[in-house]
Design an enzyme around this catalytic site. Structure first.
Site, PDB file in Angstrom:
ATOM      1  N   GLU A   1       1.765  -6.502  -0.298  1.00  0.00           N
ATOM      2  CA  GLU A   1       2.386  -7.763  -0.738  1.00  0.00           C
ATOM      3  C   GLU A   1       2.381  -7.938  -2.246  1.00  0.00           C
ATOM      4  O   GLU A   1       3.047  -8.827  -2.777  1.00  0.00           O
ATOM      5  CB  GLU A   1       1.673  -8.958  -0.080  1.00  0.00           C
ATOM      6  CG  GLU A   1       0.343  -9.349  -0.677  1.00  0.00           C
ATOM      7  CD  GLU A   1      -0.865  -8.550  -0.200  1.00  0.00           C
ATOM      8  OE1 GLU A   1      -1.992  -9.019  -0.405  1.00  0.00           O
ATOM      9  OE2 GLU A   1      -0.668  -7.448   0.377  1.00  0.00           O
TER      10      GLU A   1
ATOM     11  N   CYS B   1      -5.294  -5.886   5.022  1.00  0.00           N
ATOM     12  CA  CYS B   1      -6.704  -5.868   4.634  1.00  0.00           C
ATOM     13  C   CYS B   1      -7.553  -6.539   5.716  1.00  0.00           C
ATOM     14  O   CYS B   1      -7.702  -5.990   6.798  1.00  0.00           O
ATOM     15  CB  CYS B   1      -6.889  -6.487   3.252  1.00  0.00           C
ATOM     16  SG  CYS B   1      -8.455  -6.010   2.477  1.00  0.00           S
TER      17      CYS B   1
ATOM     18  N   HIS C   1      -2.830  -3.474   0.207  1.00  0.00           N
ATOM     19  CA  HIS C   1      -2.100  -4.710  -0.106  1.00  0.00           C
ATOM     20  C   HIS C   1      -0.647  -4.441  -0.544  1.00  0.00           C
ATOM     21  O   HIS C   1      -0.349  -4.417  -1.730  1.00  0.00           O
ATOM     22  CB  HIS C   1      -2.837  -5.474  -1.211  1.00  0.00           C
ATOM     23  CG  HIS C   1      -4.117  -6.068  -0.758  1.00  0.00           C
ATOM     24  ND1 HIS C   1      -4.198  -7.337  -0.226  1.00  0.00           N
ATOM     25  CD2 HIS C   1      -5.375  -5.558  -0.726  1.00  0.00           C
ATOM     26  CE1 HIS C   1      -5.457  -7.587   0.098  1.00  0.00           C
ATOM     27  NE2 HIS C   1      -6.185  -6.533  -0.180  1.00  0.00           N
TER      28      HIS C   1
END
Length: 193
Positions: free
Chosen positions: A191, A100, A189
């Site tokens: 993660e 990001c 994202h």
């Protein structure tokens, strides 16, 4: 992940460095995966002005997201030194993963441009692989044709010169790129899952 970013076997004193821009923007499941591989992670709270580690200690640099914009130097003056550090790491050919805001910072230091999206992306989004550009290495097969990913951004980056454009969504053309097979910028994202 190690195949993508060419993580070399651990040398004494080396670890993954995660640059964080807010307390809620951590590597989450990436950290869990690295721990399962016995790879240590050092989290740096950039917004608290924690010092950047020596370049020789960095096995992989992960640059996380954050609520700020990469061009808000007047509000977040540490962005200037962070960009310098990112550029130094890339120039030393150390693997880098930007998520990001992190991808936007990488794009900026590689000569790309970060601008406001006409329509922000929030939530789960479908992205498609840009098959016009193949990665000229053994890692090309690691990037599937489609993904459902989580988004939370209002800005977008241009694809830096000599980088390969990997993914697009209906709202945001530039979702991911890879530069020189060791720098990856992801607007989304990974993660979180």
């Amino acid at each position: 992940m190690s195949e993508i970013l060419k993580i070399e076997p651990l040398s004494k004193g080396k670890y993954v460095v995660a640059l964080e821009h807010a307390p809620y923007e951590t590597p989450c499941y990436i950290t869990s995966w690295l721990a399962s591989q016995s790879i240590p992670v050092k989290e740096i709270k950039v917004w608290e002005r924690e010092p950047f580690p020596d370049h020789n200690e960095v096995l992989l640099l992960i640059i996380m997201g954050g609520p700020m914009n990469i061009y808000e130097h007047d509000i977040f003056p540490w962005l200037i030194s962070e960009k310098k550090y990112i550029k130094e790491i890339i120039d030393l050919l150390i693997p880098v993963l930007g998520i990001c805001l992190g991808a936007q910072l990488i794009a900026d230091v590689l000569g790309g441009v970060v601008t406001r999206l006409p329509v922000p992306e929030f939530g789960w989004t479908h992205i498609c692989r840009n098959n016009e550009h193949k990665i000229q290495s053994e890692i090309d097969h690691l990037f599937p044709n489609t993904l459902e990913i989580f988004q939370w951004h209002q800005d977008t980056f241009s694809i830096p010169e000599k980088a390969v454009h990997l993914y697009s969504s209906q709202t945001c053309t530039n979702q991911a790129f890879i530069y020189a097979d060791f720098v990856i910028g992801l607007q989304f994202h990974p993660e979180l899952y």
